[in-house]
Scaffold this active site. Sequence first.
Site, short mmCIF file in Angstrom:
data_model
loop_
_atom_site.label_atom_id
_atom_site.label_comp_id
_atom_site.label_asym_id
_atom_site.label_seq_id
_atom_site.Cartn_x
_atom_site.Cartn_y
_atom_site.Cartn_z
N HIS A 67 0.84 -1.21 0.00
CA HIS A 67 0.00 0.00 0.00
C HIS A 67 0.88 1.26 0.00
O HIS A 67 0.54 2.25 -0.63
CB HIS A 67 -0.90 0.02 1.24
CG HIS A 67 -1.88 -1.11 1.30
ND1 HIS A 67 -1.78 -2.12 2.23
CD2 HIS A 67 -2.96 -1.40 0.54
CE1 HIS A 67 -2.78 -2.98 2.05
NE2 HIS A 67 -3.50 -2.57 1.03
N GLU A 97 -1.27 -4.94 -8.97
CA GLU A 97 -1.40 -6.03 -9.95
C GLU A 97 -1.58 -7.39 -9.28
O GLU A 97 -1.93 -8.35 -9.94
CB GLU A 97 -0.15 -6.06 -10.86
CG GLU A 97 -0.16 -4.95 -11.88
CD GLU A 97 1.09 -4.91 -12.75
OE1 GLU A 97 2.10 -5.54 -12.39
OE2 GLU A 97 1.04 -4.23 -13.78
#
Length: 252
Positions: free
Chosen positions: A37, A147
């Site tokens: 993150h 991804e």
Amino acid sequence: MHVFTQLSAWQAARAASEFGNPSVGFVPTMGALHAGHRALLARARAENDCVVLSIFVNPTQFDDPTDLDRYPRTLAADLELAEGLADYVIAPAAAELYADKYGYRVTESILSLRWEGAHRPGHFDGVLTVVLKLLNLVQPRRAYFGEKDWQQLQLVRGMARAYFLPVEIVACPTIREPDGLALSSRNRRLTAEGRTRAADFPRILRAAPTAVAAATALQSAGFSVDYVDDTDGVRLGAVRIDGVRLIDNVRL
Ligand code: PAF
């Protein structure tokens, strides 16, 4: 960093003239933030004038109530990690975000039925619905997705195209531990032994000559395999170890 737990207060701030007209980069999360993150936030920071982070454990994307209960909630630590990277954090209550009681929802009826969708019925309805709500609330120029959740990324992109959303969906590479395990909020639920063995998951996905061979090798290594499949130059996989479900993908 300004933290909003009430959507009405956030909407007023977003609409206020003091907000100006900056380029807004948006990072939606369910909290339990980690270095993956942080990389999304850092990229948003580098590419935009202003960064908004959302922290919301979205109940509608959990098909298993136990999984929802066990999902880590670590708001104080999350705010610490986001300090200096996000300008605004929205952490709304479910009652406010789902004032419609989930009567309105986004359903994609092709890609969402495969892989994750086949194993977690309704999961992507929940993901797409909450992402649409959040995009409308934040009105970002760019929104950042990892991804690692490859199927989620394709579906969010597809939704942005289908509904002509004025946002660029930016894909960010998976961040991995030194032994190759993809960072995930679920990793913290692994036992020490499970954590060591979990590194075999990406290694086998990458090394096996075919998806079928990868599934067989994963089973022999002690994983319970939900699926392994090759598509669009990517090998997708989902496995369970230690009662923890892990997903990953590698480029072929
Ligand atoms: O990837 C996630 O953390 C979630 O699926 C998302 C995009 C924040 C929606 O709840």
